[in-house]
Design a protein around this motif. Structure first.
Motif, PDB file in Angstrom:
ATOM      1  N   SER A 133       3.615  -3.938  -5.624  1.00 18.82           N
ATOM      2  CA  SER A 133       2.833  -4.243  -6.820  1.00 18.82           C
ATOM      3  C   SER A 133       3.655  -3.883  -8.051  1.00 18.82           C
ATOM      4  CB  SER A 133       1.516  -3.452  -6.821  1.00 18.82           C
ATOM      5  OG  SER A 133       0.851  -3.600  -8.063  1.00 18.82           O
ATOM      6  N   LYS A 134       4.005  -4.904  -8.834  1.00 17.27           N
ATOM      7  CA  LYS A 134       4.764  -4.670 -10.054  1.00 17.27           C
ATOM      8  C   LYS A 134       3.933  -3.898 -11.073  1.00 17.27           C
ATOM      9  CE  LYS A 134       7.349  -7.174 -13.621  1.00 17.27           C
ATOM     10  NZ  LYS A 134       7.762  -8.518 -14.113  1.00 17.27           N
ATOM     11  N   THR A 135       2.620  -4.174 -11.104  1.00 23.43           N
ATOM     12  CA  THR A 135       1.739  -3.475 -12.044  1.00 23.43           C
ATOM     13  C   THR A 135       1.662  -1.991 -11.733  1.00 23.43           C
ATOM     14  OG1 THR A 135       0.422  -5.475 -12.325  1.00 23.43           O
ATOM     15  CG2 THR A 135      -0.589  -3.404 -12.998  1.00 23.43           C
ATOM     16  N   CYS A 136       1.501  -1.670 -10.445  1.00 22.35           N
ATOM     17  CA  CYS A 136       1.359  -0.266 -10.041  1.00 22.35           C
ATOM     18  C   CYS A 136       2.707   0.421  -9.829  1.00 22.35           C
ATOM     19  CB  CYS A 136       0.528  -0.180  -8.756  1.00 22.35           C
ATOM     20  SG  CYS A 136      -1.179  -0.739  -8.949  1.00 22.35           S
ATOM     21  N   LYS A 137       3.800  -0.356  -9.796  1.00 19.97           N
ATOM     22  CA  LYS A 137       5.128   0.192  -9.537  1.00 19.97           C
ATOM     23  C   LYS A 137       5.129   1.000  -8.240  1.00 19.97           C
ATOM     24  CE  LYS A 137       6.534   0.440 -14.401  1.00 19.97           C
ATOM     25  NZ  LYS A 137       5.336  -0.243 -14.914  1.00 19.97           N
ATOM     26  N   ALA A 138       4.543   0.401  -7.206  1.00 19.05           N
ATOM     27  CA  ALA A 138       4.408   1.086  -5.923  1.00 19.05           C
ATOM     28  C   ALA A 138       4.525   0.079  -4.792  1.00 19.05           C
ATOM     29  CB  ALA A 138       3.073   1.822  -5.844  1.00 19.05           C
ATOM     30  N   ALA A 139       4.882   0.591  -3.601  1.00 19.11           N
ATOM     31  CA  ALA A 139       5.034  -0.261  -2.422  1.00 19.11           C
ATOM     32  C   ALA A 139       4.333   0.392  -1.238  1.00 19.11           C
ATOM     33  CB  ALA A 139       6.512  -0.485  -2.108  1.00 19.11           C
ATOM     34  N   TRP A 140       4.022  -0.440  -0.244  1.00 15.03           N
ATOM     35  CA  TRP A 140       3.445   0.047   1.005  1.00 15.03           C
ATOM     36  C   TRP A 140       3.781  -0.958   2.097  1.00 15.03           C
ATOM     37  CZ3 TRP A 140       0.870  -1.964  -3.084  1.00 15.03           C
ATOM     38  CH2 TRP A 140       0.060  -3.082  -2.880  1.00 15.03           C
ATOM     39  N   ALA A 141       3.537  -0.583   3.343  1.00 23.28           N
ATOM     40  CA  ALA A 141       3.814  -1.456   4.479  1.00 23.28           C
ATOM     41  C   ALA A 141       2.511  -1.919   5.096  1.00 23.28           C
ATOM     42  CB  ALA A 141       4.660  -0.724   5.524  1.00 23.28           C
ATOM     43  N   ARG A 142       2.510  -3.154   5.631  1.00 26.14           N
ATOM     44  CA  ARG A 142       1.324  -3.714   6.282  1.00 26.14           C
ATOM     45  C   ARG A 142       1.751  -4.379   7.590  1.00 26.14           C
ATOM     46  NH1 ARG A 142      -2.177  -8.016   2.988  1.00 26.14           N
ATOM     47  NH2 ARG A 142      -0.361  -9.343   3.378  1.00 26.14           N
ATOM     48  N   ILE A 143       0.926  -4.226   8.623  1.00 26.87           N
ATOM     49  CA  ILE A 143       1.189  -4.852   9.918  1.00 26.87           C
ATOM     50  C   ILE A 143      -0.083  -5.524  10.402  1.00 26.87           C
ATOM     51  CG2 ILE A 143       0.660  -2.732  11.207  1.00 26.87           C
ATOM     52  CD1 ILE A 143       2.815  -3.594  13.244  1.00 26.87           C
ATOM     53  N   THR A 144       0.047  -6.728  10.948  1.00 26.17           N
ATOM     54  CA  THR A 144      -1.083  -7.463  11.513  1.00 26.17           C
ATOM     55  C   THR A 144      -0.693  -7.974  12.902  1.00 26.17           C
ATOM     56  OG1 THR A 144      -0.303  -9.463  10.369  1.00 26.17           O
ATOM     57  CG2 THR A 144      -2.016  -8.172   9.276  1.00 26.17           C
ATOM     58  N   ARG A 145      -1.722  -8.344  13.682  1.00 27.32           N
ATOM     59  CA  ARG A 145      -1.523  -8.816  15.047  1.00 27.32           C
ATOM     60  C   ARG A 145      -0.794  -7.788  15.914  1.00 27.32           C
ATOM     61  NH1 ARG A 145      -2.601 -13.994  16.269  1.00 27.32           N
ATOM     62  NH2 ARG A 145      -2.972 -15.466  14.570  1.00 27.32           N
ATOM     63  N   ALA A 146      -1.043  -6.512  15.640  1.00 23.88           N
ATOM     64  CA  ALA A 146      -0.395  -5.444  16.392  1.00 23.88           C
ATOM     65  C   ALA A 146      -1.318  -4.930  17.487  1.00 23.88           C
ATOM     66  CB  ALA A 146       0.004  -4.308  15.454  1.00 23.88           C
ATOM     67  N   ALA A 147      -0.811  -3.998  18.276  1.00 19.84           N
ATOM     68  CA  ALA A 147      -1.595  -3.381  19.347  1.00 19.84           C
ATOM     69  C   ALA A 147      -2.011  -1.982  18.929  1.00 19.84           C
ATOM     70  CB  ALA A 147      -0.769  -3.330  20.641  1.00 19.84           C
ATOM     71  N   PRO A 148      -3.167  -1.500  19.409  1.00 16.90           N
ATOM     72  CA  PRO A 148      -3.584  -0.138  19.083  1.00 16.90           C
ATOM     73  C   PRO A 148      -2.508   0.867  19.478  1.00 16.90           C
ATOM     74  CG  PRO A 148      -5.391  -1.337  20.103  1.00 16.90           C
ATOM     75  CD  PRO A 148      -4.181  -2.199  20.244  1.00 16.90           C
ATOM     76  N   GLY A 149      -2.187   1.778  18.588  1.00 14.15           N
ATOM     77  CA  GLY A 149      -1.169   2.784  18.846  1.00 14.15           C
ATOM     78  C   GLY A 149       0.166   2.472  18.207  1.00 14.15           C
ATOM     79  N   ASP A 150       0.414   1.213  17.807  1.00 14.44           N
ATOM     80  CA  ASP A 150       1.653   0.896  17.108  1.00 14.44           C
ATOM     81  C   ASP A 150       1.692   1.639  15.774  1.00 14.44           C
ATOM     82  OD1 ASP A 150       2.224  -0.766  19.186  1.00 14.44           O
ATOM     83  OD2 ASP A 150       1.797  -2.639  18.110  1.00 14.44           O
ATOM     84  N   VAL A 151       2.908   1.956  15.308  1.00 15.96           N
ATOM     85  CA  VAL A 151       3.071   2.736  14.083  1.00 15.96           C
ATOM     86  C   VAL A 151       3.800   1.887  13.045  1.00 15.96           C
ATOM     87  CG1 VAL A 151       4.107   4.793  13.041  1.00 15.96           C
ATOM     88  CG2 VAL A 151       3.098   4.921  15.332  1.00 15.96           C
ATOM     89  N   ILE A 152       3.294   1.922  11.819  1.00 14.15           N
ATOM     90  CA  ILE A 152       3.907   1.225  10.697  1.00 14.15           C
ATOM     91  C   ILE A 152       4.330   2.263   9.667  1.00 14.15           C
ATOM     92  CG2 ILE A 152       1.665   0.852   9.596  1.00 14.15           C
ATOM     93  CD1 ILE A 152       4.657  -1.529   9.384  1.00 14.15           C
ATOM     94  N   GLU A 153       5.520   2.094   9.061  1.00 14.11           N
ATOM     95  CA  GLU A 153       6.049   3.084   8.128  1.00 14.11           C
ATOM     96  C   GLU A 153       6.754   2.384   6.975  1.00 14.11           C
ATOM     97  OE1 GLU A 153       8.964   7.056   8.175  1.00 14.11           O
ATOM     98  OE2 GLU A 153       8.847   5.721   9.915  1.00 14.11           O
ATOM     99  N   VAL A 154       6.622   2.954   5.770  1.00 14.18           N
ATOM    100  CA  VAL A 154       7.319   2.456   4.595  1.00 14.18           C
ATOM    101  C   VAL A 154       8.145   3.591   4.022  1.00 14.18           C
ATOM    102  CG1 VAL A 154       5.411   2.991   3.016  1.00 14.18           C
ATOM    103  CG2 VAL A 154       7.080   1.243   2.384  1.00 14.18           C
ATOM    104  N   GLU A 155       9.346   3.275   3.544  1.00 15.64           N
ATOM    105  CA  GLU A 155      10.188   4.292   2.918  1.00 15.64           C
ATOM    106  C   GLU A 155      11.062   3.658   1.851  1.00 15.64           C
ATOM    107  OE1 GLU A 155      14.057   4.489   5.860  1.00 15.64           O
ATOM    108  OE2 GLU A 155      12.425   5.924   6.185  1.00 15.64           O
ATOM    109  N   ALA A 156      11.485   4.496   0.889  1.00 19.17           N
ATOM    110  CA  ALA A 156      12.353   4.047  -0.201  1.00 19.17           C
ATOM    111  C   ALA A 156      13.109   5.254  -0.716  1.00 19.17           C
ATOM    112  CB  ALA A 156      11.538   3.402  -1.320  1.00 19.17           C
ATOM    113  N   PRO A 157      14.316   5.050  -1.231  1.00 18.45           N
ATOM    114  CA  PRO A 157      15.075   6.180  -1.778  1.00 18.45           C
ATOM    115  C   PRO A 157      14.401   6.737  -3.017  1.00 18.45           C
ATOM    116  CG  PRO A 157      16.163   4.093  -2.279  1.00 18.45           C
ATOM    117  CD  PRO A 157      15.065   3.782  -1.316  1.00 18.45           C
TER     118      PRO A 157
END
Length: 349
Positions: free
Chosen positions: A272-296
């Motif tokens: 989001s350019k307005t919020c100056k923030a990022a996040w990760a999203r995952i769809t069509r996954a299986a229960p227990g899968d892990v999603i992670e976002v990172e930035a320097p």
């Protein structure tokens, strides 16, 4: 190469992103809209509406386009599902808004053309008054009118003055009876009284309305800060770190900057350019899968990251991290089987 019309400004951001992906597929395939219609079985006019953002295509049309252009059907269908949810929410808000406008217009018309709704004669025929409006009781036509002003009769002849010649009835006519004069006077006096009551009620209503308007005058707006966020957005930059993007209003205008498909799972970096923030999203996954976002971190600081675990619905997204405009975030998915893949700047890996 097709020349597209500008998408409607009021189009939902998720639908706008999906429509842009459809246009990209058609452009890369080199197909014209007529060729797309021939290969998918949907008419040329329908595809013109789909590609110009005027109508959301059905899932069958999306799958047929993926087959015709050689695109990833799972990926495209996932984007369609997200756009379809946003389209449904927009239609629901539109229906509620139009219904509210219709009700407001109906009420305004009633108050304008029906005196009973403005407080005059509202008690007539058992109709209740609106809240805070005075009532006025009009005289019942079945009952005799009562004069509200004194009635003066002509002076009697026994008072010592003979009737003037101008007051004498014309020859051949009989003088009006006393009872007739009395009824006429009573009727005229009652009518005048009723009109005075109505006029007083109207003045009272106007006075009450003016008082209410004076009481509702807005107060002086407080001084605003130098930086203002759009309506619905509740944070920006460091204030968004660790916050839910949907709760803070950052998801409405976000875009997908990088993506990757891992098996059947679709992984995205949302920014989001307005919020100056990022996040990760995952769809069509299986229960227990892990999603992670990172930035320097800014100025060589520590790496910032957030992670989330997929639940029973197969979808998940992380909380936000503040991202410098010059930096790029990375989204990685670790499946329960041990497979790991990342959507990273400059490519996927």
């Amino acid at each position: 190469m097709p020349r597209w019309r500008d998408l409607p400004e009021e189009l939902d951001p998720q639908v706008r992103e999906f429509t842009g992906r459809l246009r990209t597929l058609v452009e890369r395939s080199g197909l014209s809209v007529v060729a797309v219609a021939d290969r998918t079985g949907y008419s040329k006019s329908s595809w013109e509406r789909y590609l110009n953002g005027r109508l959301l295509p059905p899932q069958g049309a999306v799958e047929a386009l993926a087959e015709a252009t050689g695109a990833d059907a799972h990926h495209l269908t996932t984007l369609w599902e997200l756009a379809e949810r946003s389209w449904s929410r927009s239609e629901m808000r539109h229906d509620v808004t139009m219904e509210a406008i219709s009700v407001a217009q109906a009420r305004a018309a009633i108050e304008r053309f029906d005196p009973a709704e403005r407080g005059v004669g509202a008690r007539k025929n058992g109709r209740p008054l609106g809240k805070g409006r005075p009532s006025v009781e009009l005289p019942d036509p079945e009952q005799p009118l009562v004069a509200t002003a004194p009635v003066f009769s002509a002076p009697a002849a026994s008072a010592g003055r003979a009737p003037d010649s101008s007051e004498q009835p014309p020859p051949g006519s009989s003088p009006p009876s006393r009872s007739g004069r009395k009824r006429a006077a009573l009727f005229a006096g009652g009518l005048v009284g009723a009109l005075l009551l109505v006029a007083g009620a109207v003045l009272l209503i106007d006075a009450v309305g003016d008082g209410e308007q004076r009481g509702k005058q807005p107060t002086t707006a407080p001084a605003t800060s130098a930086r203002q966020l759009p309506e619905g957005v509740k944070c920006a930059g460091e204030d968004c770190a660790g916050q839910d993007p949907q709760t803070m209003g950052c998801g409405a205008a976000a875009t997908t900057t990088d993506d990757v498909t891992v098996g059947t799972a679709y992984v995205e970096v949302r920014y989001s350019k307005t919020c100056k923030a990022a996040w990760a999203r995952i769809t069509r996954a299986a229960p227990g899968d892990v999603i992670e976002v990172e930035a320097p971190g800014a100025k060589g600081g520590a790496v910032r990251s957030q992670r989330a675990r997929v639940g029973a619905d197969g979808d998940a997204y992380t909380k936000m991290i503040a991202v410098d405009p010059t930096a790029r975030a990375t989204a990685c998915a670790t499946l329960t089987g041990g497979t790991r893949a990342c959507a990273a700047p400059g490519g996927r890996g």
